[in-house]
Design an enzyme around this catalytic site. Structure first.
Site, mmCIF file in Angstrom:
data_model
loop_
_atom_site.group_PDB
_atom_site.id
_atom_site.type_symbol
_atom_site.label_atom_id
_atom_site.label_comp_id
_atom_site.label_asym_id
_atom_site.label_seq_id
_atom_site.Cartn_x
_atom_site.Cartn_y
_atom_site.Cartn_z
ATOM 1 N N ARG A 255 2.540 3.806 0.601
ATOM 2 C CA ARG A 255 3.508 3.741 1.677
ATOM 3 C C ARG A 255 4.401 2.503 1.609
ATOM 4 O O ARG A 255 5.613 2.586 1.499
ATOM 5 C CB ARG A 255 2.722 3.759 2.987
ATOM 6 C CG ARG A 255 3.511 3.921 4.238
ATOM 7 C CD ARG A 255 2.568 3.995 5.419
ATOM 8 N NE ARG A 255 2.012 5.335 5.598
ATOM 9 C CZ ARG A 255 0.902 5.791 5.069
ATOM 10 N NH1 ARG A 255 0.150 5.015 4.336
ATOM 11 N NH2 ARG A 255 0.492 7.007 5.292
ATOM 12 N N THR A 256 3.754 1.340 1.657
ATOM 13 C CA THR A 256 4.533 0.110 1.750
ATOM 14 C C THR A 256 5.309 -0.157 0.476
ATOM 15 O O THR A 256 6.478 -0.547 0.507
ATOM 16 C CB THR A 256 3.603 -1.084 2.051
ATOM 17 O OG1 THR A 256 2.833 -0.787 3.193
ATOM 18 C CG2 THR A 256 4.386 -2.350 2.263
ATOM 19 N N LYS B 51 -7.336 -9.314 -16.857
ATOM 20 C CA LYS B 51 -7.847 -10.149 -17.935
ATOM 21 C C LYS B 51 -8.280 -11.512 -17.397
ATOM 22 O O LYS B 51 -8.607 -12.407 -18.137
ATOM 23 C CB LYS B 51 -6.743 -10.380 -18.983
ATOM 24 C CG LYS B 51 -6.322 -9.127 -19.715
ATOM 25 C CD LYS B 51 -5.324 -9.478 -20.822
ATOM 26 C CE LYS B 51 -4.324 -8.371 -21.043
ATOM 27 N NZ LYS B 51 -3.061 -8.839 -21.623
ATOM 28 N N ARG C 22 1.765 -8.098 -1.934
ATOM 29 C CA ARG C 22 0.616 -7.701 -1.129
ATOM 30 C C ARG C 22 -0.615 -8.183 -1.860
ATOM 31 O O ARG C 22 -0.766 -7.952 -3.058
ATOM 32 C CB ARG C 22 0.556 -6.197 -0.927
ATOM 33 C CG ARG C 22 -0.800 -5.741 -0.360
ATOM 34 C CD ARG C 22 -0.794 -4.317 0.037
ATOM 35 N NE ARG C 22 -0.034 -4.154 1.267
ATOM 36 C CZ ARG C 22 -0.055 -3.033 2.003
ATOM 37 N NH1 ARG C 22 -0.784 -2.025 1.641
ATOM 38 N NH2 ARG C 22 0.666 -2.952 3.094
ATOM 39 N N HIS D 248 1.140 -8.857 8.341
ATOM 40 C CA HIS D 248 1.908 -7.817 7.653
ATOM 41 C C HIS D 248 3.207 -7.715 8.450
ATOM 42 O O HIS D 248 3.396 -6.808 9.251
ATOM 43 C CB HIS D 248 1.131 -6.502 7.676
ATOM 44 C CG HIS D 248 1.708 -5.424 6.812
ATOM 45 N ND1 HIS D 248 2.847 -5.538 6.055
ATOM 46 C CD2 HIS D 248 1.257 -4.157 6.590
ATOM 47 C CE1 HIS D 248 3.080 -4.417 5.405
ATOM 48 N NE2 HIS D 248 2.135 -3.550 5.703
#
Lengths: 333, 438, 180
Positions: free
Chosen positions: A81-82, A109, A131, A159
């Site tokens: 979504r975001t 890694k 995010r 957020h």
């Protein structure tokens, strides 16, 4: 953070003076959280989103504004979504976008966040939308990178674009935010959507109620300036807006509640419970939903639900944020 | 070699002394302290006005990181930092790599300390093998090798049964058990004090109760066994309450507080600076006030830094991932002088009690008072010297401190171990006389 | 602050322009006005009303915000973004004769941005430019098809247009810019 008026830009006469085009901005290098925004800045984002929304209604959904700017979407947590919302927003503004899903990159890694950031920085992106699973990760990035950082969700902290699009959606339906009773229900403790929304709604003068199990109540809740209760019914009573937060299955292992079934019984938003709210209540959810856990399907798909509108508004809000943040930053900060 | 420190203000609470006096030193030991002592061939050092002579300060809780983590600190750099911080001795925790749970590691530490020749080092041995919390370490052997206490610091002794046995067993050797009090399941994966600030910042909380519960447990067990327990880095008001209650009924419990726990609160978390992340975490205002109250009224026995160096790379990560700990040797005295003495909260004599006399008593080591025959370990304090904390100039290898840039009133002019100056502060002009040739 | 055009003069000028438009346009039914925000919009509306009155044909009016098309947006290292307002063009511009309306024509860069914006909305038959004041100093090859008043100015001056709909009164003035 004042809103500047009348910045003289040679060549565009319409900007000078009076009620023409006052120049206004987010006086920050980054958008790390609602905590850093003034009421004026929040309103500016919402107003700018109006203009951005119209672009999505055109046949050619594009403006040249961020042409030649490079924006990197750095997602350490999976998100459809975001991330898609940001990508669309960036492309509509003609920016060059690049999405990195951390699981496929050198992070697996063992490269640290700092090194990932420094490597990106060497390629001079103009903005990084990140995010991350750790609270404060965007603050760390902001200290290291010259690029503008937009927080697309950091751990349990904030957020901000979600709260902005939520406010935008509420305003579309209710015309205002001040004085509304807004109930936010669910896993409050772990929710960054809660923290951002709580801050924003308080700044704009809403009466905020938060409800959830005592085990998921954030410590110090009484200092957030909200009404906190363990009764969803009390919170929803007469509410203008009900915002449901998702419950993660993993929480059962931390002894936060015994089972999803019990959670739904005590805290789930059912059709019956919705009747306690105002007749013109709107039901919101940041997604993704757990149908039958925090919200009944009939409610999610029902007439009061504005959940899909939230998603649509997300693009306009993110376009507004990208545009406003892309301006210059005053050296004095 | 005879030295006479003449005319300084001598603060030695162990001898109820706070007055102008002379200190006569011979062959690295104190001869005596008195007024108008005859030099008798001694090299005379006039103590400049404004400086204070006191028994050498002892930091009973430091992490020297050697063996095994020399990228953070070595015994050489750690004892240099100690000397620069005014400490003539430090007690070092066993959570090295390998753990100090045997004579071999203990002797290695002592040897390195001797090679460095700066502050004295008193090793603290492990309670359990590998500090795994399973089986007792060879405590008798540790004592013979030179350990002054046992601890599994970094972790609590989680098992109540093991803690009881450790108290009983170590008690036989006169070794106190130092516990890092924390109930592991309550602490969970917390990274900051559970409260409004961590909540706002989205950081997982460590409740104060996690510490308090273990302190209560340890006080009870010390009472049951009659042995001595020392509460490491106490930070929560409930813990202090438990210590006071235990003491009232005769339990042999002592406790220490770090400078960061009387100087900062969890408000400092804003901004996610990992140099504000340590365990136990910075607590809320009421806890800090309680700690200060305990320092004032005598219920807290010692100030100890929990000096925990970490390499820059290790701290330059997301807050959740950063290791716990900050350095403290070179900021302890300025913080104590500025925030406690100059703030009018405690007199200088009480500071010397907290940082020298009591640590010496708890660990059962010489020092803490300028008694005749004691080693000539002295700290020359400069209570009015204004200092700005500059991590770039630290002698410790690491730079993880939240106090960078702090302007503090109070410092160290010189540190003397066994009659020999191991540190002279080149920012204080008159301090150079303490360092002249022997 | 010398007043160059007063309320009366503005009204007569707009009336004259409206008549010119009707005279010179074959096929008034294909006309549409698009005003450039902010003050181009009320001017466009007034003109549209007059043209409708004169010709008997209703003429649609749209509002265009060109902020996102400006050529100077990201060039300034310091300073916040100009405020964006919304664009409202509720009719299709395909095959229309568009009359783009602005209050002051100066360097021509605003008009350039407006042309870019309009092209994204469709393919008009033609685009012509109407301005209330042309103050000279063009930096791009742009010219107005209908001009209210030609006003020679220096670069040290600024032309201020005030309209009742936006500022409470109608007047055009010239001011000297303060030297910084």
């Amino acid at each position: 953070m004042k809103v500047d008026t009348a910045v003289h830009r040679p060549g565009h006469e319409g900007d000078r003076g009076g009620a023409g085009h006052p120049a206004a901005g987010l006086h920050h290098k980054d958008l790390l959280g609602i905590a850093d925004l003034t009421v004026e800045e929040i309103l500016l984002v919402l107003e700018t989103a109006d203009a951005m929304k119209e672009i999505g209604a055109r046949p050619i959904k594009k403006v040249p504004t961020l042409r030649g700017k490079t924006i990197v979407n750095l997602f350490f947590e999976p998100s459809t979504r975001t991330r898609t919302s940001f990508e669309i927003a960036e492309k509509r503004l003609s920016a060059d976008t690049l999405s990195i899903a951390a699981s496929t990159s050198s992070v697996t890694k063992g490269e640290t966040l700092v090194d990932t950031a420094l490597n990106l920085e060497a390629m001079a992106p103009d903005m990084i939308v990140m995010r991350h699973t750790a609270s404060g990760a965007c603050h760390l990035l902001s200290r290291i990178c010259r690029a503008r950082i937009i927080n697309a969700g950091d751990g349990m902290h904030e957020h901000p674009t979600q709260a902005l699009l939520d406010a935008y959606t509420i305003r579309e339906h209710k015309r205002r935010i001040a004085g509304l009773k807004v109930a936010i229900v669910g896993d409050l403790l772990h929710s960054r959507v809660l923290r951002s929304n709580l801050l924003l709604l308080k700044k704009l003068g809403a009466e905020v109620w938060i409800a959830g199990p005592a085990t998921l109540m954030p410590p110090g809740a009484e200092r957030f300036g909200v009404r906190a209760t363990c009764s969803i019914d009390e919170a929803i009573e007469g509410a203008d807006v009900v915002m449901m937060l998702r419950i993660q299955q993993e929480r059962m292992h931390g002894h936060f509640f015994p089972s999803l079934r019990e959670y739904f019984t005590v805290f789930g938003l059912t059709v019956d419970r919705v009747r306690r709210a105002k007749p013109d209540v709107i039901i919101m959810h940041p997604g993704p939903m757990n149908r039958g856990v925090e919200i009944a399907s009939e409610v999610a798909d029902g007439p009061y639900s504005v959940i899909l509108e939230q998603v649509a508004n997300g693009v306009a809000i993110r376009m507004a944020v990208l545009y406003l943040l892309a301006g210059g930053v005053e050296e004095s900060s | 070699m005879r030295i006479l420190l003449k005319g300084g203000r001598v603060v030695d609470p162990g001898q109820s002394l706070d007055a102008a006096a002379d200190v006569l030193i011979d062959g690295g030991a104190i001869v005596r302290v008195g007024r108008d002592l005859a030099p008798d061939g001694a090299r005379v050092i006039e103590v400049p006005a404004g400086l204070v002579v006191c028994p050498g300060l002892i930091d009973m809780h430091v992490h020297l990181r050697e063996p095994g983590q020399e990228h953070k600190e070595t015994i050489a750099t750690g004892t240099a930092a100690a000397a620069a911080g005014g400490f003539t001795a430090v007690a070092c925790m066993p959570n090295t790599s390998p753990i100090n749970d045997n004579a071999g590691v203990t002797r290695f530490i002592l040897q390195r300390a001797a090679e460095a020749g700066l502050a004295r080092v008193y090793p603290i041995g492990a309670v359990s093998r590998g500090s795994a919390g399973d089986q007792l370490a060879d405590i008798g052997e540790l004592k013979s090798a030179g350990c002054v206490a046992i601890s599994d610091d970094g972790k609590p002794v989680a098992s109540a049964l093991l803690m009881r046995r450790a108290l009983e067993y170590a008690g036989m050797f006169g070794l106190p058990v130092i516990d890092h009090c924390e109930e592991p399941t309550l602490k969970g994966d917390g990274v900051a004090h559970e409260g409004f600030h961590a909540s706002s910042l989205g950081l997982r909380g460590i409740p104060g109760a996690a510490e308090e519960i273990m302190v209560e447990r340890d006080v009870t067990l010390a009472g049951v066994t009659g042995a001595a327990v020392h509460i490491a880095h106490m930070s929560v008001r409930g813990s202090l309450r438990a210590v006071r209650a235990g003491r009232d009924r005769g339990v042999r419990v002592t406790c220490e507080v770090t400078p960061h726990h009387f100087a900062l609160t969890d408000e400092a978390l804003a901004g996610y600076d990992t140099n504000v992340k340590m365990n136990p975490p910075l607590r809320e205002a009421a806890d800090r006030e309680a700690m200060i109250q305990g320092l004032v009224d005598g219920s807290i026995d010692a100030i100890a830094t929990d000096h925990a160096p970490h390499h820059y790379d290790e701290k330059r990560v997301e807050f959740d991932l950063a290791p716990f700990g900050i350095v403290g040797l070179e900021t302890a005295v300025p913080l104590a002088l500025d925030r406690l003495v100059h703030a009018g909260l405690i007199p200088l004599a009480r500071l010397v009690e907290l940082m020298s006399l009591n640590p010496a008593r708890i660990l059962g080591v010489t020092g803490g008072t300028l008694a005749p025959g004691a080693p000539a370990d002295l700290t020359i304090l400069a209570p009015d010297h204004h200092t700005v904390v500059d991590p770039a100039r630290f002698k410790t290898k690491s730079r993880n401190t939240p106090f960078g840039g702090w302007k503090l009133r109070g410092g160290v002019a010189a540190t003397i171990v066994g009659g020999r100056a191991v540190y002279v502060n080149d920012e204080i002009a008159e301090a150079s006389r303490f360092g002249a040739a022997h | 602050m010398p007043i160059v055009m007063d309320e009366d003069r503005i009204a007569r000028t707009l009336t004259r322009i409206a008549h010119e438009i009707v005279e010179r346009t074959r096929g008034v039914e294909e006309l549409a006005f698009v005003g450039i925000r902010t003050r181009g919009v009320p001017i466009a509306r007034r003109l549209a009303a007059k043209v409708t009155e004169i010709s008997g044909h209703p003429v649609p009016v749209g509002a265009l915000d060109i902020t996102l098309y400006r050529d100077d947006l990201m060039r300034y290292p310091v300073g916040p973004q100009p405020l964006v307002r919304s664009t409202e063009i509720s009719f299709s511009i395909d095959d229309k004769k568009i009359l783009l309306v602005d209050d002051v024509l100066y360097t021509g860069r605003t008009i350039r941005a407006a042309l870019d914006a309009l092209i994204d909305f469709g393919r008009p038959q033609s685009i012509q430019l109407v301005v209330l004041v042309d103050r000279g100093h063009r930096e791009l090859p742009i010219k107005a098809d209908y001009v209210g008043k030609n006003l020679p100015t220096s670069r040290q001056q600024s032309v201020q247009v005030r309209l009742t709909e936006t500022d409470g009164s109608d007047e055009v003035t010239i001011e000297d810019i303060e030297r910084s």
